[in-house]
Design a protein around this motif. Structure first.
Motif, PDB file in Angstrom:
ATOM      1  N   ASP A   4     -17.275  23.114  89.717  1.00  0.00           N
ATOM      2  CA  ASP A   4     -18.246  23.767  90.584  1.00  0.00           C
ATOM      3  C   ASP A   4     -19.597  23.844  89.884  1.00  0.00           C
ATOM      4  O   ASP A   4     -19.679  23.950  88.658  1.00  0.00           O
ATOM      5  N   VAL A   5     -20.645  23.778  90.705  1.00  0.00           N
ATOM      6  CA  VAL A   5     -22.015  23.819  90.205  1.00  0.00           C
ATOM      7  C   VAL A   5     -22.826  24.789  91.052  1.00  0.00           C
ATOM      8  O   VAL A   5     -22.377  25.272  92.093  1.00  0.00           O
ATOM      9  N   ARG A   6     -24.031  25.059  90.592  1.00  0.00           N
ATOM     10  CA  ARG A   6     -24.991  25.881  91.323  1.00  0.00           C
ATOM     11  C   ARG A   6     -26.234  25.033  91.555  1.00  0.00           C
ATOM     12  O   ARG A   6     -26.789  24.477  90.614  1.00  0.00           O
ATOM     13  N   LEU A   7     -26.622  24.931  92.797  1.00  0.00           N
ATOM     14  CA  LEU A   7     -27.841  24.229  93.182  1.00  0.00           C
ATOM     15  C   LEU A   7     -28.860  25.266  93.644  1.00  0.00           C
ATOM     16  O   LEU A   7     -28.550  26.094  94.495  1.00  0.00           O
ATOM     17  N   VAL A  49     -29.895  28.584  97.702  1.00  0.00           N
ATOM     18  CA  VAL A  49     -28.972  28.645  96.572  1.00  0.00           C
ATOM     19  C   VAL A  49     -27.588  28.333  97.120  1.00  0.00           C
ATOM     20  O   VAL A  49     -27.146  28.965  98.078  1.00  0.00           O
ATOM     21  N   ALA A  50     -26.948  27.333  96.523  1.00  0.00           N
ATOM     22  CA  ALA A  50     -25.612  26.946  96.972  1.00  0.00           C
ATOM     23  C   ALA A  50     -24.714  26.749  95.768  1.00  0.00           C
ATOM     24  O   ALA A  50     -25.125  26.148  94.774  1.00  0.00           O
ATOM     25  N   GLU A  51     -23.500  27.262  95.869  1.00  0.00           N
ATOM     26  CA  GLU A  51     -22.496  27.057  94.835  1.00  0.00           C
ATOM     27  C   GLU A  51     -21.257  26.441  95.465  1.00  0.00           C
ATOM     28  O   GLU A  51     -20.855  26.830  96.562  1.00  0.00           O
ATOM     29  N   GLY A  52     -20.690  25.485  94.762  1.00  0.00           N
ATOM     30  CA  GLY A  52     -19.502  24.786  95.229  1.00  0.00           C
ATOM     31  C   GLY A  52     -19.332  23.532  94.404  1.00  0.00           C
ATOM     32  O   GLY A  52     -19.888  23.421  93.309  1.00  0.00           O
ATOM     33  N   THR A  53     -18.591  22.575  94.933  1.00  0.00           N
ATOM     34  CA  THR A  53     -18.423  21.333  94.192  1.00  0.00           C
ATOM     35  C   THR A  53     -19.746  20.578  94.137  1.00  0.00           C
ATOM     36  O   THR A  53     -20.614  20.758  95.004  1.00  0.00           O
ATOM     37  N   ARG A  54     -19.900  19.732  93.120  1.00  0.00           N
ATOM     38  CA  ARG A  54     -21.135  18.943  93.005  1.00  0.00           C
ATOM     39  C   ARG A  54     -21.322  18.075  94.247  1.00  0.00           C
ATOM     40  O   ARG A  54     -22.435  17.930  94.751  1.00  0.00           O
ATOM     41  N   GLU A  55     -20.223  17.518  94.758  1.00  0.00           N
ATOM     42  CA  GLU A  55     -20.302  16.661  95.942  1.00  0.00           C
ATOM     43  C   GLU A  55     -20.838  17.435  97.152  1.00  0.00           C
ATOM     44  O   GLU A  55     -21.712  16.959  97.878  1.00  0.00           O
ATOM     45  N   GLY A  75     -41.338  18.450 100.704  1.00  0.00           N
ATOM     46  CA  GLY A  75     -40.782  18.184  99.389  1.00  0.00           C
ATOM     47  C   GLY A  75     -39.731  19.205  99.021  1.00  0.00           C
ATOM     48  O   GLY A  75     -39.716  20.317  99.557  1.00  0.00           O
ATOM     49  N   VAL A  76     -38.851  18.816  98.117  1.00  0.00           N
ATOM     50  CA  VAL A  76     -37.786  19.699  97.644  1.00  0.00           C
ATOM     51  C   VAL A  76     -37.750  19.604  96.121  1.00  0.00           C
ATOM     52  O   VAL A  76     -37.695  18.504  95.565  1.00  0.00           O
ATOM     53  N   THR A  77     -37.799  20.753  95.474  1.00  0.00           N
ATOM     54  CA  THR A  77     -37.622  20.825  94.028  1.00  0.00           C
ATOM     55  C   THR A  77     -36.282  21.486  93.783  1.00  0.00           C
ATOM     56  O   THR A  77     -35.992  22.520  94.382  1.00  0.00           O
ATOM     57  N   GLU A  78     -35.454  20.870  92.919  1.00  0.00           N
ATOM     58  CA  GLU A  78     -34.133  21.463  92.700  1.00  0.00           C
ATOM     59  C   GLU A  78     -33.818  21.555  91.222  1.00  0.00           C
ATOM     60  O   GLU A  78     -34.351  20.797  90.413  1.00  0.00           O
ATOM     61  N   ILE A  79     -32.962  22.507  90.917  1.00  0.00           N
ATOM     62  CA  ILE A  79     -32.373  22.601  89.583  1.00  0.00           C
ATOM     63  C   ILE A  79     -30.870  22.759  89.749  1.00  0.00           C
ATOM     64  O   ILE A  79     -30.401  23.311  90.742  1.00  0.00           O
ATOM     65  N   TRP A  80     -30.137  22.249  88.774  1.00  0.00           N
ATOM     66  CA  TRP A  80     -28.680  22.360  88.758  1.00  0.00           C
ATOM     67  C   TRP A  80     -28.306  23.283  87.614  1.00  0.00           C
ATOM     68  O   TRP A  80     -28.914  23.236  86.542  1.00  0.00           O
ATOM     69  N   ASP A  81     -27.306  24.120  87.854  1.00  0.00           N
ATOM     70  CA  ASP A  81     -26.934  25.127  86.870  1.00  0.00           C
ATOM     71  C   ASP A  81     -25.430  25.388  86.989  1.00  0.00           C
ATOM     72  O   ASP A  81     -24.753  24.788  87.821  1.00  0.00           O
ATOM     73  N   THR A  82     -24.948  26.311  86.168  1.00  0.00           N
ATOM     74  CA  THR A  82     -23.549  26.722  86.277  1.00  0.00           C
ATOM     75  C   THR A  82     -23.455  27.848  87.297  1.00  0.00           C
ATOM     76  O   THR A  82     -24.376  28.670  87.405  1.00  0.00           O
ATOM     77  N   PRO A  83     -22.362  27.905  88.071  1.00  0.00           N
ATOM     78  CA  PRO A  83     -22.246  28.930  89.116  1.00  0.00           C
ATOM     79  C   PRO A  83     -22.187  30.332  88.528  1.00  0.00           C
ATOM     80  O   PRO A  83     -21.666  30.537  87.433  1.00  0.00           O
TER      81      PRO A  83
END
Length: 93
Positions: A4-7, A49-55, A75-83
């Motif tokens: 799982d990841v945090r977007l 903010v969304a948490e779940g599988t990377r897919e 435009g969209v700026t994103e970061i990936w993190d741990t949930p």
């Protein structure tokens, strides 16, 4: 096994007052397995903010960046993190 990841995504453009947060919630529920929220920011952007599988998170990000959203995304700026957890479903804030 998919971890799982945090977007966290900041969407800019004409994305307030057009139902953007509600459509984002509906898309997140349609993808399934996502928790988090969509929130209007004072500067006119929407924070997602969304948490779940990377897919699943990637599917939501692809939708945010695509042309099928309400309003007009510039435009969209994103970061990936741990949930971090603590979300009950996907909310509109």
């Amino acid at each position: 096994m998919s971890e799982d990841v945090r977007l966290v995504a900041w969407v800019r453009g004409r994305v307030q007052g057009v139902g953007f947060r509600w459509f984002t919630r509906a898309r997140a529920l349609e993808i399934g397995g996502l928790s988090g929220f969509a929130l209007n920011l004072d500067d006119g952007r929407v924070q997602v903010v969304a948490e779940g599988t990377r897919e699943a998170c990637q599917k939501l990000l692809d939708w945010l960046q695509g042309g099928d959203t309400p309003g007009r995304v510039e435009g969209v700026t994103e970061i990936w993190d741990t949930p971090r957890g603590g979300y009950d479903g996907f909310a509109v804030r």
